[in-house]
Motif scaffolding. Structure first.
Motif, PDB file in Angstrom:
ATOM      1  N   PRO A 248       0.782  -1.247  -0.135  1.00 49.08           N
ATOM      2  CA  PRO A 248       0.065   0.127   0.066  1.00 49.08           C
ATOM      3  C   PRO A 248       1.047   1.340   0.193  1.00 49.08           C
ATOM      4  O   PRO A 248       0.532   2.494  -0.722  1.00 49.08           O
ATOM      5  N   VAL A 249       1.987   1.283   0.708  1.00 47.66           N
ATOM      6  CA  VAL A 249       2.771   2.626   0.816  1.00 47.66           C
ATOM      7  C   VAL A 249       3.382   2.945  -0.446  1.00 47.66           C
ATOM      8  O   VAL A 249       3.314   3.971  -0.951  1.00 47.66           O
ATOM      9  N   ARG A 250       3.882   1.852  -1.322  1.00 45.03           N
ATOM     10  CA  ARG A 250       4.566   1.890  -2.502  1.00 45.03           C
ATOM     11  C   ARG A 250       3.314   2.477  -3.592  1.00 45.03           C
ATOM     12  O   ARG A 250       3.568   3.193  -4.387  1.00 45.03           O
ATOM     13  N   GLU A 251       2.283   1.847  -3.549  1.00 42.03           N
ATOM     14  CA  GLU A 251       1.324   2.125  -4.645  1.00 42.03           C
ATOM     15  C   GLU A 251       0.920   3.607  -4.153  1.00 42.03           C
ATOM     16  O   GLU A 251       0.746   4.453  -5.228  1.00 42.03           O
ATOM     17  N   ALA A 252       0.744   4.134  -3.012  1.00 40.48           N
ATOM     18  CA  ALA A 252       0.383   5.546  -2.641  1.00 40.48           C
ATOM     19  C   ALA A 252       1.570   6.380  -3.142  1.00 40.48           C
ATOM     20  O   ALA A 252       1.194   7.251  -3.663  1.00 40.48           O
ATOM     21  N   ASP A 256       0.455   9.308  -5.985  1.00 38.53           N
ATOM     22  CA  ASP A 256       1.000  10.666  -5.765  1.00 38.53           C
ATOM     23  C   ASP A 256       1.629  11.125  -6.927  1.00 38.53           C
ATOM     24  O   ASP A 256       1.456  12.309  -7.563  1.00 38.53           O
ATOM     25  N   LEU A 257       2.589  10.429  -7.600  1.00 34.44           N
ATOM     26  CA  LEU A 257       3.572  10.747  -8.447  1.00 34.44           C
ATOM     27  C   LEU A 257       2.750  11.074  -9.771  1.00 34.44           C
ATOM     28  O   LEU A 257       2.971  12.137 -10.637  1.00 34.44           O
ATOM     29  N   ALA A 258       1.809  10.254 -10.087  1.00 37.62           N
ATOM     30  CA  ALA A 258       0.961  10.010 -11.232  1.00 37.62           C
ATOM     31  C   ALA A 258       0.380  11.726 -11.243  1.00 37.62           C
ATOM     32  O   ALA A 258       0.140  12.288 -12.252  1.00 37.62           O
ATOM     33  N   VAL A 269      -3.745   1.468 -13.796  1.00 37.34           N
ATOM     34  CA  VAL A 269      -4.509   0.522 -13.147  1.00 37.34           C
ATOM     35  C   VAL A 269      -3.610  -0.587 -12.189  1.00 37.34           C
ATOM     36  O   VAL A 269      -2.577  -1.153 -12.783  1.00 37.34           O
ATOM     37  N   PHE A 270      -3.526  -0.365 -10.651  1.00 37.81           N
ATOM     38  CA  PHE A 270      -2.859  -1.448 -10.205  1.00 37.81           C
ATOM     39  C   PHE A 270      -3.738  -2.821  -9.852  1.00 37.81           C
ATOM     40  O   PHE A 270      -4.889  -2.797  -9.329  1.00 37.81           O
TER      41      PHE A 270
END
Length: 399
Positions: A248-252, A256-258, A269-270
């Motif tokens: 979850p941390v890496r996805e967030a 944010d970067l996107a 899409v994750f």
């Protein structure tokens, strides 16, 4: 290692015995203790697939540490159960294997206990990624992360590990050249390559692809997923499917970067892991598989995509030139010069021409066909026979 797949697989198919011209009498034990029990990652898939391909060629016994690994391994192959590779008993693993009298033991990793062994040993080093990118996987305990970093601060610890073997295997000519360049071992280094799973019928190259892109791999820093995310701002009508499991941390972080790069939320899409079937479905509809990794040992998703007839857009690495072939055919390459986030969308745009896509799709299938588990199995059996023969000659001379 590189080429990590989070797809949930069926057990690897074993080659047809009728196609095997010669079966060795060699007693070859193959370390399957790195086989996962839920889904194959890169090491797990490599080991399981190689076992299935070698079994018709030699007297194979699998070495497991958990019977839950068996559903992920080829059926019908004898096995023995020993201690886990992370246990305190690992340095003395030979005490558990010697009574079974193997001629040679093959491990898909280099961390294999060898004290007191009475058999030939082949260890595998997949790549040298962590000498250039020393950030260890985030899911490791902190003490292990510290040891990981210390191990890769110099080459001599690896030399000590690899020189315990009779021979060393690696998965690509690129890794073989790097190992020789850095003199990582005094032992012989042979290529026992990685390969995609066989594909009965590739996609129709004349059928227009969806405006979708696929990324399969980890989200570690050296994978450079950030440049993929930034580049999607130039491809607003495309969707990038990030297939692998992610914290979850890496996805967030990537979301944010996107947002800061002006990428539409719907453009990324994750999937957080997919089945084999879903992976293949997405590959066969996509315009391309994309990766801008800064280092790889092989790049299995690249070969998997090409075997389905899907073109690939890749960072311009030596290993990707080896796997993907020439620029403009199956693969399109992007320099990692600080402009990759701008350059890779332009390579995708080239594939919007139906004629260009058809040529690339056909070339992808042809290039993927240069890699096979059967060829890797033959290479391993030849090496194991040579190791056994050398040890036999030494025994005769000594006694």
């Amino acid at each position: 290692m590189s080429g990590m797949s989070d797809a949930v697989p069926a057990a690897p198919a074993r080659p047809d015995r009728s196609s095997v011209q010669r079966r060795s009498s060699l007693r070859l034990f193959m370390d399957a203790r790195y086989t996962r029990t839920d889904f194959h990652d890169g090491i797990s898939r490599y080991g399981a697939s190689l076992i299935g391909a070698v079994a018709p060629l030699a007297d194979v016994t699998m070495v497991i540490s958990d019977e839950a690994q068996l559903p992920m391994l080829p059926p019908g192959i004898p096995w023995i159960k020993v201690s886990d590779p992370t246990s305190a008993a690992e340095p003395f693993l030979a005490r558990q294997l010697n009574p079974h009298h193997p001629d040679v033991v093959f491990s898909p990793m280099q961390t294999f206990g060898s004290a007191g062994r009475e058999y030939g040993l082949i260890l595998t080093l997949h790549d040298l990624i962590y000498y250039q990118h020393r950030t260890p996987p985030r899911d490791l305990p902190e003490p292990v992360r510290l040891l990981w970093r210390m191990f890769h601060l110099a080459y001599w610890p690896q030399r000590l590990v690899l020189d315990r073997a009779d021979a060393v295997a690696t998965v690509s000519r690129t890794s073989q050249r790097l190992m020789r360049r850095h003199r990582l071992t005094s032992r012989e280094i042979r290529v026992v390559g990685n390969a995609p799973q066989p594909v009965d019928t590739p996609r129709d190259p004349q059928q227009s692809p969806d405006r979708t892109l696929v990324y399969m791999g980890s989200f570690m820093d050296y994978k450079n997923v950030e440049d993929l995310v930034r580049g999607m701002a130039a491809l607003p009508e495309y969707t990038l499917h990030l297939l692998s499991r992610i914290t979850p941390v890496r996805e967030a972080e990537l979301r944010d970067l996107a947002e800061s790069a002006g990428v539409r939320q719907e453009s990324i899409v994750f999937h957080r892991g997919v089945s084999d079937e879903r992976y293949v479905e997405l590959l066969r509809r996509a315009t391309a598989l994309v990766t801008l990794s800064r280092s790889e040992g092989y790049g299995l998703p690249v070969a998997e995509a090409m075997s389905q007839g899907t073109p690939v857009v890749l960072s311009d690495l030596e290993i990707f030139r080896e796997i993907g072939g020439q620029d403009g055919e199956a693969a399109r390459f992007v320099a990692l010069d600080g402009q990759a986030a701008v350059a890779w969308p332009a390579r995708v745009r080239e594939l919007e021409d139906p004629t260009v896509f058809e040529v690339a799709s056909r070339a992808a299938v042809s290039q993927a066909g240069t890699f096979s588990w059967e060829a890797s199995a033959r290479a391993l059996v030849r090496l194991a026979e040579e190791v056994a023969a050398r040890r036999s000659r030494r025994r005769r001379r000594s006694g």
